[in-house]
Design an enzyme around this catalytic site. Structure first.
Site, PDB file in Angstrom:
ATOM      1  N   ASP A 190       2.212 -12.905  16.252  1.00 51.08           N
ATOM      2  CA  ASP A 190       2.431 -11.548  15.772  1.00 51.08           C
ATOM      3  C   ASP A 190       3.916 -11.296  15.571  1.00 51.08           C
ATOM      4  O   ASP A 190       4.748 -11.768  16.332  1.00 51.08           O
ATOM      5  CB  ASP A 190       1.836 -10.515  16.734  1.00 51.08           C
ATOM      6  CG  ASP A 190       2.566 -10.459  18.077  1.00 51.08           C
ATOM      7  OD1 ASP A 190       2.803 -11.530  18.665  1.00 51.08           O
ATOM      8  OD2 ASP A 190       2.893  -9.347  18.542  1.00 51.08           O
ATOM      9  N   SER A 191       4.246 -10.577  14.489  1.00 44.61           N
ATOM     10  CA  SER A 191       5.604 -10.141  14.200  1.00 44.61           C
ATOM     11  C   SER A 191       6.559 -11.338  14.113  1.00 44.61           C
ATOM     12  O   SER A 191       6.382 -12.212  13.265  1.00 44.61           O
ATOM     13  CB  SER A 191       6.044  -9.126  15.264  1.00 44.61           C
ATOM     14  OG  SER A 191       7.206  -8.444  14.879  1.00 44.61           O
ATOM     15  N   ALA A 192       7.554 -11.426  14.995  1.00 51.45           N
ATOM     16  CA  ALA A 192       8.450 -12.581  14.991  1.00 51.45           C
ATOM     17  C   ALA A 192       7.678 -13.875  15.175  1.00 51.45           C
ATOM     18  O   ALA A 192       8.017 -14.913  14.584  1.00 51.45           O
ATOM     19  CB  ALA A 192       9.498 -12.427  16.089  1.00 51.45           C
ATOM     20  N   ILE A 209      -0.047 -12.067  12.104  1.00 50.28           N
ATOM     21  CA  ILE A 209      -0.283 -10.654  12.378  1.00 50.28           C
ATOM     22  C   ILE A 209       1.019  -9.878  12.226  1.00 50.28           C
ATOM     23  O   ILE A 209       2.015 -10.171  12.887  1.00 50.28           O
ATOM     24  CB  ILE A 209      -0.843 -10.479  13.802  1.00 50.28           C
ATOM     25  CG1 ILE A 209      -2.084 -11.365  13.998  1.00 50.28           C
ATOM     26  CG2 ILE A 209      -1.174  -9.014  14.089  1.00 50.28           C
ATOM     27  CD1 ILE A 209      -2.372 -11.698  15.446  1.00 50.28           C
ATOM     28  N   HIS A 242       3.013  -1.018  13.556  1.00 50.24           N
ATOM     29  CA  HIS A 242       3.506  -2.280  14.098  1.00 50.24           C
ATOM     30  C   HIS A 242       3.324  -2.301  15.622  1.00 50.24           C
ATOM     31  O   HIS A 242       3.599  -1.314  16.304  1.00 50.24           O
ATOM     32  CB  HIS A 242       4.987  -2.444  13.754  1.00 50.24           C
ATOM     33  CG  HIS A 242       5.484  -3.844  13.878  1.00 50.24           C
ATOM     34  ND1 HIS A 242       5.422  -4.752  12.839  1.00 50.24           N
ATOM     35  CD2 HIS A 242       6.048  -4.504  14.920  1.00 50.24           C
ATOM     36  CE1 HIS A 242       5.934  -5.901  13.224  1.00 50.24           C
ATOM     37  NE2 HIS A 242       6.320  -5.784  14.500  1.00 50.24           N
TER      38      HIS A 242
END
Length: 311
Positions: free
Chosen positions: A148-150, A175, A273
């Protein structure tokens, strides 16, 4: 942007609780303070591990990893956590990994990659790549990348680098990832002041990864900078609609489709987010997490259940 209309009451309750634990101005704090309050926030949201899941901490050729198993898995999920490349670790996403393990039946290996700013790019990527090589050596083929994200960024970077080097990757589920899209258009402007993550936050996290100006053509830093999207594994991208990085996933899907690959984008309306932590309190987040688990399980079995898409 009329977030009062777009975001439902359950999600606002989650946003409020998160803000009380991890304030909007966290990026202005010291790195140590950011990590302290992020870890504290993650503990507040952390759900108990499912009873069927066994957990062991290990070392993947020097990279700390946490291995989750339920039964006798034939597939492995390599999971990279979010946190802007600055915060997070094995504990911050422990419950997410445990639940993916329980829901899919697959082994999950969470990667504790090195964080910026102490460890600049490509340190994060190198940790994820080392973990992939270790997983393949110890458990064999049959790997699904997830993050997810980074962490989604790092998974995509691994997938790009893996071409011609390994056939072990069956697919990737990314994600609300940040992949290096144009920060001066689209969702970066539309949702510049979105709850949970702003455009300025994204710029801060991007800047802190490198010394000086970031290179413009390094797909291990920003996967959208790659000139070749052929040969990537089947990819499912899941985003929150109220998120400045949303369009990165759309654009990444389009690049893969244009190169003849398989990619599918799921954009979740009304979500923000970081919503994985809301999966036990927000109906929309719960439904999305189910879609994520189903996607991971399907890719592990070589199943592509999405209709053909055109870029």
């Amino acid at each position: 942007m009329d977030y009062e209309r777009l975001i439902d009451e359950e999600t606002w309750d989650f946003i409020q609780k998160t803000g009380e634990l991890y304030p909007d101005d966290a990026v202005e704090m010291s790195i140590e303070e950011q990590r302290r309050i992020y870890d504290s926030m993650a503990r507040e949201f952390r759900a108990p591990r499912p009873d069927v899941v066994a957990v062991t901490d290990s070392s993947a050729n020097g990279v700390p990893v946490r291995v989750y198993t339920a039964g006798d898995p034939t597939r492995t999920v390599l999971f990279c956590h979010g946190g802007g490349f600055v915060v997070g670790g094995l504990d911050s996403h422990d419950d997410v990994c445990a639940e993916i393990c329980a829901q899919t039946g697959y082994r999950v290996v969470a990667v504790d990659y090195r964080l910026a700013p102490e460890h600049k790019h490509p340190a994060g990527f190198e940790g994820a790549w080392t973990a992939l090589e270790w997983v393949e050596a110890v458990y064999g083929n049959g790997i699904v990348l997830a993050g997810d994200s980074a962490g989604a960024n790092l998974c995509a970077a691994v997938a790009h680098h893996a071409r011609g080097r390994t056939e072990a990757i069956l697919g990737q589920v990314l994600i609300y990832g940040v992949f290096g899209g144009d920060v001066n258009q689209g969702s970066y402007i539309e949702h510049a002041q979105a709850p949970m993550l702003t455009r300025e936050d994204v710029l801060y996290y991007m800047d802190i990864r490198t010394d000086g100006a970031a290179p413009q053509d390094d797909p291990l830093l920003t996967p959208l900078a790659d000139s070749d999207f052929a040969g990537l594994p089947p990819t499912v991208l899941v985003t929150a609609d109220c998120d400045p990085v949303r369009d990165d996933s759309r654009d990444y899907r389009d690049r893969i489709l244009e190169a003849g690959g398989k990619a599918h984008w799921i954009n979740e309306p009304g979500l923000i987010h970081g919503y994985l932590r809301a999966r036990h309190t927000v109906g929309r987040a719960r439904d999305s997490f189910e879609r994520i688990s189903v996607a991971i399980e399907a890719l592990g079995q070589g199943i592509w259940s999405y209709d053909h898409e055109a870029p």
